[in-house]
Design an enzyme around this catalytic site. Sequence first.
Site, PDB file in Angstrom:
ATOM      1  N   ASP A 142       0.850  -1.196   0.000  1.00  0.00           N
ATOM      2  CA  ASP A 142       0.000   0.000   0.000  1.00  0.00           C
ATOM      3  C   ASP A 142       0.881   1.240   0.000  1.00  0.00           C
ATOM      4  O   ASP A 142       1.262   1.737   1.060  1.00  0.00           O
ATOM      5  CB  ASP A 142      -0.893   0.030   1.247  1.00  0.00           C
ATOM      6  CG  ASP A 142      -2.020  -0.971   1.188  1.00  0.00           C
ATOM      7  OD1 ASP A 142      -2.904  -0.809   0.341  1.00  0.00           O
ATOM      8  OD2 ASP A 142      -2.023  -1.920   1.997  1.00  0.00           O
ATOM      9  N   HIS A 243     -11.689   2.351  -3.946  1.00  0.00           N
ATOM     10  CA  HIS A 243     -12.240   1.035  -3.614  1.00  0.00           C
ATOM     11  C   HIS A 243     -13.613   0.960  -4.261  1.00  0.00           C
ATOM     12  O   HIS A 243     -14.526   1.659  -3.823  1.00  0.00           O
ATOM     13  CB  HIS A 243     -12.378   0.863  -2.116  1.00  0.00           C
ATOM     14  CG  HIS A 243     -11.131   1.154  -1.325  1.00  0.00           C
ATOM     15  ND1 HIS A 243     -10.715   2.445  -1.020  1.00  0.00           N
ATOM     16  CD2 HIS A 243     -10.199   0.326  -0.787  1.00  0.00           C
ATOM     17  CE1 HIS A 243      -9.594   2.383  -0.296  1.00  0.00           C
ATOM     18  NE2 HIS A 243      -9.250   1.110  -0.140  1.00  0.00           N
ATOM     19  N   HIS A 255     -12.802  -1.674   8.195  1.00  0.00           N
ATOM     20  CA  HIS A 255     -11.916  -2.554   8.955  1.00  0.00           C
ATOM     21  C   HIS A 255     -12.631  -3.113  10.188  1.00  0.00           C
ATOM     22  O   HIS A 255     -12.311  -4.205  10.655  1.00  0.00           O
ATOM     23  CB  HIS A 255     -10.656  -1.803   9.405  1.00  0.00           C
ATOM     24  CG  HIS A 255      -9.758  -1.412   8.267  1.00  0.00           C
ATOM     25  ND1 HIS A 255      -9.957  -0.274   7.528  1.00  0.00           N
ATOM     26  CD2 HIS A 255      -8.662  -2.023   7.750  1.00  0.00           C
ATOM     27  CE1 HIS A 255      -9.017  -0.185   6.599  1.00  0.00           C
ATOM     28  NE2 HIS A 255      -8.220  -1.230   6.708  1.00  0.00           N
ATOM     29  N   ASP A 328     -10.360  -6.113  -1.464  1.00  0.00           N
ATOM     30  CA  ASP A 328      -9.710  -5.522  -0.299  1.00  0.00           C
ATOM     31  C   ASP A 328      -9.414  -6.677   0.659  1.00  0.00           C
ATOM     32  O   ASP A 328      -9.866  -7.816   0.475  1.00  0.00           O
ATOM     33  CB  ASP A 328     -10.616  -4.481   0.347  1.00  0.00           C
ATOM     34  CG  ASP A 328      -9.841  -3.422   1.121  1.00  0.00           C
ATOM     35  OD1 ASP A 328      -8.653  -3.656   1.426  1.00  0.00           O
ATOM     36  OD2 ASP A 328     -10.426  -2.370   1.445  1.00  0.00           O
TER      37      ASP A 328
END
Length: 607
Positions: A142, A243, A255, A328
Amino acid sequence: MKARLVTATALLATLATTVGPLPSQASAASTRSPAAAEHGWVTSTLRHMTLAQKVGQLFSTYVYGDNATEPTAADRAANRAAFGVETPAEVIDRYHLGGVCYFSWSHNLDSPRQIAALSNGLQRAALGDGAKGRVPLLISTDQEQGAVLRMPAPAAQFPGSMALGAARSPEAAYTAAQITGRELRAVGIRQPYAPVADVNVNPGNPVIGVRSFGADPALVAELTAAQVAGFQDGAGVTAVAKHFPGHGDTEDDSHTGLPVIDHSRAEWDRIDAPPFRQAIDAGVESIMTAHIVVPALDPSGDPATLSPTILTGVLRGELGFRGVIVTDALNMAAVRKKYGDERVPVLALKAGADQLLMPPDLRLARDAVLRAVTTGELTERRIDESVRRILAMKYRQGLARSPLVDVDEAVRTVGAPQHVAAVTRVTDATLTAVRNDVGLLPLTRADRSVLVTGWDSAAFAPIATVADGFAARGARATARPATLPSDALIAATAAQAADHDLTVVLVNKAWDTLVADPRGTQRRLVAALLATGKPVVVVAVRDPYDIAYLPGVTTYLATYSYTRAAMDTLVRALHGELSPGGRLPVTIPTAEGAGTVLYPYGHGLTW
C-alpha cells in the site's frame, strides 16, 4: 467515452517525465507481436499448472520476515502460527502463492537493499527449479503516499492524494505516481495499491479522508487517470484503482464494521462512478473492491466484494472493465460479518473477483476454493478465467522475462536526488492557507522564541522538523510533542507557551472524538494555547476539517500530511519564502453540519 480516451491520451503525450527512461518491459523472444507473445506465454503456463497451483495464484497475503529463507526466530514463529511453515519461501512453496503483500509490521520493509534482496529471494522460491507451472510472484504494498505510506526513507515521500487535490495539477499527480512506481519497481514491488478513486464527500469519513483526492468527482477522476498513467506508462507497475464502487461517503470504517452507502443510482453515477470510469478509460489494469453495501446497486445486503451484481454486472458489464479485480483485505470485519471465513473466498470468486487478498486463514481459504471446485460450486474454467487475467498482468509487467531486480540499482534508484527534488516541488504546491485573520503570516521577525507542540509521529518527527526549521532561521525554538495530551501536559504546555512569542501547534483528526481522539484532548490543548493571549498558528497535518472544531483560531493552515517535505514546505511558507498555492479540494462544513459551509471548496489564501 471517446472524449475521455482522448483526454487520457493527451495527458500521456504532454506530461513531463523528469526521471529518465522507463525500465525495460517484457518483450517477445520471437518475431511475434506482443499480444501474441503474451497469449502464448499465458496459455502455455496455464496448461502446465495443476489445480492447486492455479488456486494458489488467486491468493496474495503477507509473510513474516526480512529474508526469504533466514527470518528471525520471532518471524519463524509467526509464520508457523499463521501458515504452518517457518520461512517466507516455504509459505510460497506450500501454497503456490500468486502474490505477497509487504508491510512494516511483518518486517518486510527496512532498506532498499534489504527489500530488493527479499523480493529476489521470494521470486526464487516461487520459480523453484524452473519446472513448468511455476510462476513469478506479484509483490505488492500500500504505497498511496501521505497517510498510507509503507516504504520508509530514503524512499520518496510525497504528501498524498488530498494534497495533490489541493495542488489541482495532473502533472504533479503523474509525477508522484511515476516516481513512486519506479522506486517500488526497483525493489521488486510491481503492484502499488493506488490510486484511491474514492470521492470523499463525507467529512466524517473515518477511513478515507485525505486518502482521497477530494470531494469533486471531476477532479478525482482527472487525478486518478493521471496516476494510472504515471504508475503504468511512466513506471511500468500495475495501478490499482480503489475502492469500487466508491468508499467516499461513509461514517463507518470497513476494517471494523460494515458501511452502507445510501446513494441513489443517479447519485452513484454522478459522484462515485466517474473516477472509475476514467481509470478504465486510461487503461487501469487492476481495480480493488470495497467491503461496503450499496443498496442502489445491489439490494441483497451483500458487500460489493461478494456481489455478482456489482462486480460482474456493473464493473465488468456496464463499465467494461477487463482487468484484474482484487479484493480488499479479506481479514477486515466488513466482509466477515455476514458469512464465515470459509465461504468468503468462494463467494468473492463467484462474484467475479480474481485476486483474493489476505484471508484471515490462508489454509482454510485455499482448501475452501479447492473443495468448491471438487463439488462443482466453482468450475475449473472459472478458476482459469481469473488465473489468465493474473498471468497476463504479470507478463505485461515484465515478470515472465525479468522477475529479479538489480540490488545495487535499487539502492541507486530509491531516494535518488532527482526524486527528492520532485517531492519538494510537488509538495510546495499543496500547502493551503485557510485562515489568516489577523495578518500574522508571513512572519516578519526571525529572532523570536517559538514553541512547537501538538500531535507528533515517531516515524516522521514533524514537531522536531518544524522546530529545527525555525531554529535554522534564527529563532529560539522549543519542540514539545503533545500527542493526545493529558490534562497535566495540556496545562504545562500552555504555561510554556505563555513564555514564548509564538506557538505553532499541529493537530491530526481533532474532529474525530469517536476514534482518533476520544477525549478531545487536541481541542482542549488548542483552547488552552489560545487562552494565553499569545499568537498561535494551528496546522492540520491530516484532515483539513479540524478548523470547524477549534473555535477562536485565527491562523490555520492545512498540509494534509506530516512528511518531512510537508513540514519543510510549511516552515518556508510561514517565513514568506514561498506563497501558499493550495486550494481546498473539499468543503469544510461547520461543526453543526446540516449543510452549513464554513469554508467552500476551492478556498485558499496566499501572500
